[in-house]
Design a protein around this motif. Structure first.
Motif, short mmCIF file in Angstrom:
data_model
loop_
_atom_site.label_atom_id
_atom_site.label_comp_id
_atom_site.label_asym_id
_atom_site.label_seq_id
_atom_site.Cartn_x
_atom_site.Cartn_y
_atom_site.Cartn_z
N THR A 537 0.80 -1.23 0.00
CA THR A 537 0.00 0.00 0.00
C THR A 537 0.83 1.28 0.00
O THR A 537 0.51 2.20 -0.77
CB THR A 537 -0.99 0.01 1.18
OG1 THR A 537 -0.31 -0.28 2.38
CG2 THR A 537 -2.10 -0.99 0.95
N PHE A 541 0.06 3.92 -2.87
CA PHE A 541 -0.49 5.19 -2.44
C PHE A 541 0.45 6.34 -2.76
O PHE A 541 0.02 7.41 -3.21
CB PHE A 541 -0.76 5.18 -0.93
CG PHE A 541 -2.02 4.46 -0.51
CD1 PHE A 541 -3.13 4.40 -1.35
CD2 PHE A 541 -2.10 3.86 0.74
CE1 PHE A 541 -4.30 3.75 -0.96
CE2 PHE A 541 -3.26 3.21 1.15
CZ PHE A 541 -4.36 3.16 0.29
N TRP A 574 -5.51 0.68 6.49
CA TRP A 574 -4.87 -0.11 5.44
C TRP A 574 -3.64 -0.86 5.96
O TRP A 574 -2.82 -0.30 6.70
CB TRP A 574 -4.44 0.82 4.30
CG TRP A 574 -5.59 1.60 3.74
CD1 TRP A 574 -6.61 1.13 2.98
CD2 TRP A 574 -5.82 3.01 3.89
NE1 TRP A 574 -7.48 2.14 2.65
CE2 TRP A 574 -7.02 3.31 3.19
CE3 TRP A 574 -5.15 4.04 4.54
CZ2 TRP A 574 -7.55 4.60 3.12
CZ3 TRP A 574 -5.68 5.32 4.48
CH2 TRP A 574 -6.86 5.59 3.78
N GLY A 609 -2.64 7.32 1.93
CA GLY A 609 -3.92 6.78 1.52
C GLY A 609 -5.00 7.84 1.46
O GLY A 609 -5.77 7.91 0.50
#
Length: 832
Positions: A537, A541, A574, A609
C-alpha cells in the motif's frame, strides 16, 4: 467635633489598617496562627496556599476548584551527593506583605558542603501568579539535582499529560513504574485534564546564560515535575536517554557556582477545551482530533532538536520519515515549528556526511547500528538492517515543508547546499542513467533493507524510495525558485520528469507498473527480477499521492482494488501489504503471513492513503479518518502497529506517525496549505463537512477558516477573503496580497489608504484574467502581477469598461475609491 471630611478620612484610615492586618485584599488571605497565605487570581480559577510555618511549602495548588497537589506540595531543593535538602526544612522564615503579593525570606537549607539562602516573591498580575525564586549558593559545588521548584501532584490521573514548550508532550500513563522518568531541556509546560477541561500553564522564561530542564516522574504513584535551573544545558545520565525506566536520575550531575541565581515562574489557569479547541468539524469528532494530536501527534518530540515518530519512551528517531513537518502543519503550534527548524539544523550539522549521505537514525544508545556507524556523542547512525536511503528525500521533504510553515528565508538559505547535496547523492546513484535511482543493496540474497520497511529486503531500484524522491525533487525545486536559483529549479524539475516517465513504464520495460496485477511493484533487483507485486500500500499510495501516477484508469484500478480488499476484511485502516511477500524477500520475523511488516496494519502511512483517495473518492478517505478516530477512543493509538487478524495493538513503540491520517484531513480535505509568504486554502470538501470552521494560527497570525463546498472564507483582523476556488492571502500593513489558486505566479495586490478591514470576494479565476468584488469602503490601488507583458486587458468596473496595458513585467495597476460595493473584471483583450 471633627469636620465631616476629616472624620471620613479617619474612618477610612482605620478600615485600611484593619484590612491590612486581617488580609486587606480578598485575593490575598493571611492566616497568622497557621502561618499560611492564600493567593488567588480574579475569578478564583487559580489559587495557591503557601505554608511558611513548618518549613516553606506551596501546600495547595487549586485549579478551578480542584486541589491538584499531594500532601508533599511544591517546594525548592537540591540533592548533594546522596543527601536531599529542601525548603521544607527551613526554619524562621520571614514574611513581608506587599500590595500585590508577598515575599518570603530566610529560606535556608543545606549542609557544610553547600548551603542555600532563598527568597520567594509571589505577585498577582492579572490572571497570573508569578513566583520569583532567588537562590544564593554559599560556594561552588557539584549537585546531583536541583528543584526550582518540584511539583508533587496528587496522582498520575490528575493530568492526562502536559504539552511542552518545545512542541512535545509528557503522557502521564506511560510513567508506569516507580521512578520512571522523562527528562527534557525545557521548562514550560501546560498540563491538562481531558475530562474536566482544567489546565495549568507553568511558564519558565530563562535569562541569558540560564537553562531550564524538567524531569517528569512516577514517585510511588504520584506524578512529579521537577524543574531545574542551570548555567549550561544538562547532560543525560544514562547514555543519551531522555526516558529511563525505574531510575530517578535521568540527568547527569552538574556544577553550581557561588553567588545568586533567580528565575520567575508564571502560573496560569488554562481553559483547555477553549484554548485547544479544534472548532466546529461536522462529520468529524473534533474532541478526538484534539486529543489525538495533543498526545500521539506530539509524542514523537523526544527533546529539543529531536523531533521524530518513535518518540521518547524508546528514545528513537528515524530520519527516514518525511512527515514531521506535516505534523507541525496540523498542530499549528509555533513551539513545535521552531523545534522542527532546530531539529533539521542539527541533522544538517551532525547527521549529514561530507558526501551528502544523511544518516538514517538517532538513538540513545548503541545496539541497532551497522558496526562502526554509531556516534556516542550525537546519537546518529546507520540502521543495522541496511542503508535506508529514504533518509535522503525525507530530509529534503521535511525541510521544504518546514519552510512553508516558518517562512524564514534565511533559514532556508542555510539549508540550500545541504538539500542539494542530499538530492545529488541519490541522483548520482542512477548508474545506468534510466532515471530511476538505485539503492546501496543489490538483491534479496544480501538480506538487507533500503527503506522504512526495514526487515523487507527491498533492493536496487526501489519504487517507494523513488516515489519519495519525486516528491522531494518537486518540493525543493519550488524552494530553489524562491531562493532565485532558476537553473537549479529547472534541473530538479527535469530530473523529476525523467523519473516519472521511467517509473510509469511497464515492468517489462524497466518501470514499476504491472499491467497483469494492475498495481505498482515494490522493487527490482540488479538481475532484473521484480519483487513486491503483492499490493504494497505505501508504494501504490505514494505513486498517486505524490503525483507520479496521473493516469485515471490506473488510479481507478489501484484504489478500487485496495478498497475492495480492505472492506472485505473489515479493516479499520490499510495494511502494509494485502498478500504475502515470499519468504526470501523478508526477514523470518515476518513469517507466517500476515505478520509484522508482511501484512500487519501500520497507520503511519495513512496520510498517503487519504491523499490518494481524496482526489478519487472523498467518502472513502473520510471513512478511514473516522475509523482511525474511533480506534483512538478505544486505545489511544498507543501502538507501533495493529494485528491484521485481531486488529489489536502490537509492538513496544508508539509511532507518532499514526496521526498522519489526521494531518491529511487538514492538508488534503480542509485544504490547509501554508506557504512561506501567505496562508493558503485548497479544500476538497464533501457535503457532510459543510459549515466546518476553526481557528488556525500561522506565524503569529490567527486565521478564522470557514468551509463549505465551493465556498471558502479566510479572515484575520485585517481582511476577510472569500472564494469559490483555491486561494492564498497575506497582508503587510495596508498592503494585501491575494493569490488565486494559491499559486506563486499570479497575484492580486490591494493597497488601502486607511487601516480598515478589507472585505473581498474572488469571484472567478479566469483563464486570462480575474474577477472579484470589494464590499469594504476605502480608496484602493489594485495591481495584478503575472499577466502577459505589454498585452492589453479589458478592465470592467461595475459594468463600465476601459482598456489598460500591462507593463513589461506583466503588471497592471489602477485606483478605485470604493464608497459602495464594486465589482471588477480584468481579462485579456482581443489582440486582433
Amino acid at each position: 467635633m471633627y469636620p465631616k471630611s476629616t472624620f471620613l478620612f479617619i474612618v477610612l484610615l482605620i478600615l485600611n489598617i484593619t484590612a491590612f492586618a486581617d488580609g486587606y485584599r480578598d485575593d490575598i488571605v493571611f492566616q497568622e496562627k497557621a502561618k499560611t497565605v492564600t493567593l488567588s487570581v480574579p475569578g478564583k480559577k487559580l489559587a495557591l496556599v503557601i505554608d511558611y510555618g513548618a518549613g516553606c511549602t506551596v501546600r495547595q495548588l487549586v485549579v478551578n476548584g480542584q486541589q491538584t497537589l499531594s500532601t508533599s506540595g511544591a517546594f525548592t531543593g537540591m540533592k548533594v551527593g546522596e543527601r536531599i535538602f529542601s525548603s521544607t526544612s527551613a526554619r524562621d522564615v520571614k514574611l513581608a506583605r506587599k500590595s500585590d503579593g508577598i515575599t518570603l525570606t530566610h529560606i535556608t537549607y543545606g549542609n557544610d558542603t553547600l548551603m542555600v539562602d532563598e527568597s520567594w516573591d509571589f505577585t498577582i498580575v492579572g490572571s497570573l501568579i508569578n513566583w520569583k525564586i532567588t537562590r544564593k549558593y554559599s560556594n561552588a559545588a557539584q549537585v546531583q539535582e536541583v528543584a526550582f521548584p518540584k511539583w508533587n501532584f496528587a496522582g498520575l490521573n490528575v493530568w492526562k499529560g502536559g504539552i511542552l514548550d518545545n512542541g512535545g508532550m509528557v503522557w502521564c500513563k506511560y510513567l508506569k513504574r516507580n521512578d520512571d522518568s522523562y527528562g527534557v531541556h525545557t521548562g514550560g509546560v501546560t498540563f491538562w485534564n481531558d475530562k474536566s477541561g482544567n489546565g495549568l500553564r507553568i511558564a519558565t522564561p530563562a535569562k541569558v546564560n540560564q537553562n531550564f530542564s524538567t524531569k517528569f516522574s512516577n514517585e510511588n504513584n504520584l506524578f512529579t515535575c521537577t524543574q531545574q535551573l542551570s548555567e549550561k544545558p544538562l547532560k543525560q545520565r544514562h547514555n543519551l536517554s531522555r526516558f529511563v525506566s525505574g531510575k530517578a536520575d535521568v540527568f547527569a550531575p552538574f556544577n553550581v557556582e557561588a553567588g545568586t541565581v533567580s528565575a520567575t515562574i508564571s502560573l496560569e489557569y488554562v481553559d483547555y477545551f477553549k484554548e485547544y479547541s479544534r472548532g466546529t468539524l461536522p462529520g468529524i469528532n473534533a474532541e478526538t482530533v484534539r486529543e489525538l494530536m495533543n498526545t500521539t501527534g506530539r509524542y514523537g518530540v523526544v527533546d529539543n532538536n529531536i523531533i521524530g515518530a518513535n518518540g521518547w519512551l524508546t528514545n528513537w528517531k528515524c530520519l527516514h520519515e518525511p512527515f514531521f513537518s506535516q505534523i507541525g502543519m496540523a498542530l499549528y503550534d509555533s513551539n513545535y515549528t521552531a523545534n522542527m527548524a532546530a531539529t533539521l539544523n542539527q541533522e544538517r550539522d551532525l547527521a549529514m556526511q561530507a558526501d551528502g549521505r544523511v544518516l538514517s537514525r538517532w538513538h540513545n544508545a548503541p545496539g541497532d547500528e551497522i558496526p562502526g556507524t554509531y556516534n556516542a556523542e550525537t546519537g546518529y547512525y546507520e540502521a543495522m538492517w541496511g542503508y535506508t536511503i529514504d533518509s535522503q528525500p525525507g530530509y529534503v521533504i521535511n525541510t521544504s515543508e518546514q519552510f512553508d510553515l516558518s517562512g524564514d528565508l534565511d533559514w532556508l538559505r542555510s539549508h540550500k547546499a545541504a538539500c542539494e547535496k542530499a538530492l545529488d547523492w541519490l541522483i548520482s546513484r542512477d548508474a545506468n542513467h534510466n532515471g530511476i535511482f538505485e539503492m546501496m543493496n543489490n538483491n534479496i540474497a544480501e538480506k538487507k533493507a533500503s527503506d522504512w520497511l526495514d526487515i523487507v529486503w527491498a533492493s536496487y531500484e526501489n519504487a517507494f524510495v523513488n516515489a519519495q524522491m519525486f516528491e522531494a525533487l518537486n518540493l525543493w525545486a519550488n524552494c530553489e525558485e524562491v531562493l532565485g536559483d532558476q537553473d537549479k529549479a529547472r534541473h530538479y524539475r527535469a530530473t523529476a520528469a525523467k523519473l516519472k516517465e521511467a517509473f510509469n513504464k511497464p515492468v517489462e520495460e524497466g518501470g514499476f507498473w504491472s499491467a497483469a496485477k494492475k498495481r505498482y511493484v515494490y522493487w527490482r533487483d540488479n538481475d532484473g527480477s521484480v519483487h513486491g507485486d503483492n499490493l504494497v500500500t505505501p508504494v501504490n499510495f505514494a505513486a498517486i499521492a505524490f503525483g507520479l501516477c496521473d493516469d485515471q484508469e490506473r488510479i481507478t484500478q489501484l484504489l478500487d482494488q485496495i478498497e475492495q480488499r480492505t472492506t472485505q476484511e473489515n479493516l479499520f485502516h490499510w495494511p502494509l501489504c494485502f498478500d504475502s511477500f515470499t519468504q526470501a524477500e523478508v526477514s523470518p520475523g515476518n513469517w507466517p503471513f500476515p505478520k509484522y511488516e508482511n501484512g500487519d496494519i501500520f497507520p503511519t502511512w495513512g496520510y498517503l492513503g487519504v491523499r490518494a483517495y481524496t482526489q478519487y473518492d472523498k467518502s472513502i478517505a473520510l471513512k478511514y479518518i473516522n475509523k482511525l478516530l474511533d480506534q483512538y477512543k478505544k486505545d489511544g493509538l498507543s501502538s507501533q502497529r495493529y494485528s491484521r487478524t485481531t486488529q489489536l495493538g502490537l509492538g513496544d513503540d508508539i509511532l507518532a506517525g499514526i496521526c498522519t491520517s489526521i494531518t491529511a484531513l487538514y492538508r488534503d480535505i480542509y485544504g490547509i496549505r501554508p506557504k512561506w509568504n501567505r496562508m493558503g486554502l485548497e479544500p476538497n470538501l464533501s457535503q457532510q463537512l459543510n459549515s466546518t470552521q476553526f481557528s488556525y494560527r500561522l506565524r503569529d497570525i490567527l486565521y478564522q477558516v470557514k468551509l463549505n463546498v465551493g465556498d471558502y472564507s479566510l479572515s484575520t483582523e485585517r481582511f476577510t477573503i472569500k472564494s469559490k476556488q483555491n486561494f492564498g492571502a497575506s497582508n503587510d500593513g495596508q498592503m494585501f496580497n491575494i493569490y488565486p489558486q494559491n499559486r506563486e505566479n499570479f497575484i492580486l495586490q490591494v493597497k488601502a489608504v486607511t487601516k480598515s478591514q478589507l472585505k473581498l470576494n474572488l469571484e472567478e479565476a479566469l483563464p486570462k484574467g480575474l474577477a472579484w468584488t470589494v464590499a469594504s469602503k476605502d480608496n484602493y490601488t489594485f495591481t495584478l502581477k503575472g499577466l502577459s507583458p505589454k498585452s492589453r486587458y479589458d478592465l470592467t468596473i461595475n459594468s463600465k469598461k476601459m482598456l489598460l496595458t500591462a507593463d513589461a513585467n506583466g503588471c497592471l495597476s489602477f485606483n478605485r475609491d470604493c464608497k459602495t460595493p464594486a465589482s471588477f473584471i480584468v481579462i485579456m483583450a482581443n489582440q486582433n
